[in-house]
Write an enzyme that holds these catalytic residues in place. Structure first.
Site, PDB file in Angstrom:
ATOM      1  CG  ASP A 116      -2.202   0.861   0.900  1.00  6.59           C
ATOM      2  OD1 ASP A 116      -2.147   1.698  -0.029  1.00  6.59           O
ATOM      3  OD2 ASP A 116      -3.217   0.717   1.603  1.00  6.59           O
TER       4      ASP A 116
HETATM    5  C1  BGC Z   1      -5.024   3.232   0.078  1.00  6.49           C
HETATM    6  C2  BGC Z   1      -5.214   2.203  -0.999  1.00  6.49           C
HETATM    7  C3  BGC Z   1      -5.058   2.819  -2.366  1.00  6.49           C
HETATM    8  C4  BGC Z   1      -3.688   3.464  -2.448  1.00  6.49           C
HETATM    9  C5  BGC Z   1      -3.382   4.086  -3.796  1.00  6.49           C
HETATM   10  C6  BGC Z   1      -3.751   4.014  -0.122  1.00  6.49           C
HETATM   11  O1  BGC Z   1      -3.665   5.078   0.748  1.00  6.49           O
HETATM   12  O2  BGC Z   1      -4.990   2.592   1.338  1.00  6.49           O
HETATM   13  O3  BGC Z   1      -6.478   1.602  -0.850  1.00  6.49           O
HETATM   14  O4  BGC Z   1      -5.215   1.849  -3.345  1.00  6.49           O
HETATM   15  O5  BGC Z   1      -3.613   4.482  -1.453  1.00  6.49           O
HETATM   16  O6  BGC Z   1      -4.078   5.241  -3.994  1.00  6.49           O
END
Ligand code: BGC
Length: 834
Positions: A351
């Site tokens: 993530d």
């Molecule tokens: C979120 C994810 C997301 C990623 C990319 C993160 O902060 O937890 O769910 O896919 O950002 O934007």
């Protein structure tokens, strides 16, 4: 809906939209972070004293099973991967493991005192100041996030394909969570449809739209089970139940990936957030999760596993720690369970800055250690931490990270790139979809209609129910901050839709009033989070002048989603006061609740005759709500999460384990007193949900009878041997006893009594949507096999024992029609397990 944030971000239209009021991104937060986060600090250089790797014996053994995705396991594809890998330099290999967002032509120099953006505030350590264009052109970038639009993606792709030495295309990923341009209900709402086939169609539609903008990879589905609505990301998943969650997870994968990743209109899915992120303590975002392995495997892992079995090409590792080990450096989750037990053969992406955050978790004292722990645990791609590119070269040179681990991570990425056909078709071909597609509107409207849950529909003094509305109610007052609010109709993670495409309730009701010759009176009443009562008198006046009042209340889209945790679950601002003031006029009220989570509706349930939960319905919000209010389409949604009576009940979920002191036969609506105290209960509120999981009314009524099982005795040996075909069928007759054709979600629940590990009081094991004409009956059947009847035993294995089962079939988790059967060790003998 998506607004441009001006700070250093005007690198283009489609890529530069930020949701005002939210953290700086839905789709596009990354750009801000990337253009303003800087510093490739000295601390990022590998330190000689980086924490050393643990001995191999402390790492989890990896056992390999059948690969989860056959396309990725194709030997011809592997030969291409081999050939390419042999030609790659170390720098090019690491490049494939690195992901950034669009930086435009940003210069890789820190910008002193610039507005550092939301992510810089959160993660100054991970501040990166890279030039993604330069990286792409030199083969040092593998994938990009939230960079969309044919023009933008083609620009980057040309740099990668035309200029880099090995011409390896970039993979463009984006948070397409519930639609790209044509937006459908938030995933929690979609789960309320209990309609996986609908989810397949919608997710395929989103993939078709997004591929025209260069996006070939979705950071979706989010399959985190959530039993606590304080957690804002509840809105992104399918709710509290593992069985429903698994069915939805499969549907998303089928829709996104189709039968081949390489087909036009298919995208690779990224199942997130692995794992158990939804169990964040106290519902607080990014917080710790801690649970037994049995609970993990039985209640939280099934949706991820279902998605992997369905062939999901990638997985995103979560932010949270699980039992003390951050999920983005967790060999138990990634190597042992995901790859070892489930045979996952796609790649794992961290993530956003999760590799850097290992330092905040306190399990790495420096970037080198964080990098080593993440990659050796099985995180292949570093999203935005700026650690893999800065740390891996030295870690490999010093032998702290074996080259073989990097090679395998690169292979996993390349397999997906070959399988998606990117090498053959790197650029956007065809016409880009830039707004809500009129051909897609009927489908997203249907989805919204199916997602609504009718929570209450009382009879008025004249004996008629409030809903559906009839033209006899000549004057309709529409009141509330969500009645004419385009931006909030789409909820969190609103994709790349245009606000102008959205139909509000006011627009749709005005059109309906014109058709029917009725009058619509509209006033806002209050704002979503206001304390001012300035609009109350106009609202009361409108209500008094009307035959029926429609109150559109609830949360803003930004009050759920990432970093949208709430400690209070009531209506925000002074909406409760507005509700009470309008109800006090004595006019019949229909309360519409827009929300990304279950809210507290205790007062409303006692005073408002009709309540319809509409979540965040998407582009066709107004039309869908109007169709349901006027009965063109009867509501059929059922709750995917329990609605509490008080926030203090959370986490509240229907499939709890039993206790030694169940308050059976006690009136829990009364405070505890003589003889009712020493039970598992609250002294100030009932244990039960206000509206339980699976609950939802219709404009018709359904009756259940004659619940049967095809056999009431199964041999244990047979149950253990046969793991794929049903062991028995459970059936019941459902009858539409009302006066309208309507759809019911028939649900099958099972309890297992007498097992070596205590089992939930009941668990969903099947559901079916059934449409019945008035008076029509159908026998509905549910196959029950090893998957439905097994539980996780002390050895962390799925098991069936000689035990007793109860089966209920009905219209909610309170279904009362039941039957029983047993699993026995030997024929003709009942086991003495009870
Ligand atoms: C979120 C994810 C997301 C990623 C990319 C993160 O902060 O937890 O769910 O896919 O950002 O934007």
């Amino acid at each position: 809906m998506l607004r441009v944030n001006s700070t250093k971000c005007d690198v283009g239209d489609a890529i530069m939209k930020f949701d005002a009021g939210r953290r700086a991104s839905v789709f596009f937060r990354g750009i801000l972070a990337c253009t303003v986060l800087c510093l490739v600090p000295a601390e990022c250089e590998p330190r000689a004293a980086a924490q050393t790797a643990p001995p191999a014996s402390t790492q989890h053994p990896v056992k390999f099973t059948r690969p989860s995705n056959a396309q990725l396991a194709d030997p011809a594809l592997e030969a291409r991967v081999d050939r390419l890998l042999r030609q790659m330099t170390l720098e090019e290999k690491i490049g494939q493991l690195v992901q950034y967002n669009d930086t435009g032509e940003a210069s890789p120099v820190p910008v002193a005192n610039a507005n550092q953006g939301a992510m810089a505030a959160v993660n100054p350590e991970a501040a990166n100041h890279v030039n993604a264009m330069d990286l792409a052109a030199t083969g040092r970038l593998g994938s990009m996030l939230n960079t969309i639009g044919a023009e933008h993606t083609n620009t980057y792709q040309h740099l990668a394909v035309d200029k880099s030495r090995l011409h390896i295309p970039l993979l463009f990923g984006a948070d397409v969570i519930h639609g790209f341009r044509t937006i459908y209900p938030v995933p929690l709402g979609l789960a309320a449809s209990f309609d996986p086939e609908l989810v397949v169609a919608l997710s395929h539609m989103a993939a078709e739209e997004a591929t025209t903008a260069g996006v070939r990879w979705f950071y979706s589905p989010m399959v985190d089970i959530s039993r606590d609505p304080r957690w804002g990301r509840t809105v992104e998943g399918a709710g509290e139940d593992a069985y429903l969650g698994a069915a939805m997870a499969r549907a998303y994968i089928r829709g996104y990936q189709g039968d081949s990743l390489s087909k036009p209109g298919s995208v690779a899915a990224s199942v997130k957030h692995f794992a158990a992120y939804g169990a964040a303590e106290a519902g607080r975002e990014y917080n710790t999760t801690d649970m037994s392995e049995i609970r993990l495997r039985q209640d939280y892992l099934p949706p991820y596993q279902a998605a992997v079995e369905e062939g999901a090409a990638t997985i995103m590792s979560a932010f949270n720690s699980l039992n003390g080990v951050p999920a983005s450096a967790n060999p138990f989750l990634l190597n042992r369970i995901l790859r070892g037990e489930w045979g996952f053969n796609g790649f794992v992406v961290s993530d956003y800055t999760a590799v850097m955050e290992l330092m905040n978790h306190g399990i790495a004292l420096d970037p080198a250690t964080a990098t080593r722990k993440a990659i050796t645990a099985g995180v292949d791609v570093d999203m935005m931490s700026h650690f893999y590119d800065t740390q891996l070269p030295a870690l490999i040179r010093s032998g702290q990270v074996p080259m073989a681990i990097v090679d395998e991570a690169v292979r996993r990425v390349l397999r997906v790139k070959f399988a998606t056909g990117l090498f053959e078709h790197p650029y956007v071909e065809g016409v880009e979809v830039k707004g809500a597609a009129s051909a897609h509107r009927p489908l997203v409207r249907q989805a919204a209609e199916e997602s609504f849950v009718l929570l209450q529909n009382d009879k008025l003094a004249d004996g008629a129910q409030v809903l559906p509305l009839t033209p006899a109610r000549k004057r309709v007052a529409l009141i509330g901050p969500l009645a004419d609010d385009k931006g909030d109709m789409v909820g969190a993670w609103a994709g790349a839709g245009n606000e102008g495409d959205i139909v509000t309730l006011r627009q749709a009701l005005a059109q309906r009033a014109q058709q029917l010759g009725t009058t619509l009176l509209y006033t806002e009443g209050t704002e979503i989070e206001s304390t001012s009562q300035a609009g109350f008198s106009a609202a009361i006046e409108a209500a008094r002048a009307a035959d029926v009042v429609i109150l559109a209340l609830g949360e803003s889209g930004a009050m759920s989603g990432e970093a949208g945790s709430r400690a209070h679950l009531d209506l925000p601002g002074n909406q409760q006061q507005l509700l009470e003031a309008v109800v006090a006029t004595g006019k019949p009220v229909v309360l519409l609740i827009f929300s990304g989570r279950p809210l507290l509706l205790e007062w409303a349930a006692r005073h408002v005759p009709a309540i319809l939960e509409v979540w965040f319905p998407g582009t066709e919000a107004g039309n869908a709500i109007t169709n349901v209010l006027y009965g063109d389409v009867p509501p059929s949604g059922k709750l995917p999460m329990s609605f509490p009576r008080a926030t203090g009940q959370e986490p509240l979920y229907y499939n709890q384990l039993p206790t030694g002191r169940p308050p059976t036969g006690i009136d829990l609506s009364k405070p505890s007193g003589d003889g009712t105290r020493f039970f598992s209960r609250y002294i100030d509120v009932a244990n039960s949900a206000l509206f339980p999981f699976g609950f939802g009314l219709s404009y018709s009524n359904f009756a259940y009878k004659d619940v049967q099982v095809s056999t009431n005795r199964i041999l244990l040996a047979q149950a253990l041997k046969n793991r794929t075909t049903p062991l028995l069928e459970a059936t019941a007759i459902v009858t539409n006893t009302g006066e309208r054709t309507a759809t019911e979600v028939v649900q099958c629940y099972v309890r297992n009594l007498g097992a070596s590990i205590e089992q939930p009081v009941r668990s969903l094991k099947g559901f079916r949507r059934v449409t019945l004409a008035p008076g029509e009956s159908k026998r509905i059947s549910f196959p029950l096999g090893f998957k439905e009847l097994s539980f996780i035993n002390m050895e962390s294995e799925p098991a069936i024992e000689a035990t007793h089962y109860t089966v209920w079939i009905g219209g909610s988790s309170l279904a009362s029609q039941e039957t029983n059967f047993e699993v026995v060790s030997s024929p003709g003998m009942a086991d003495s397990h009870r």
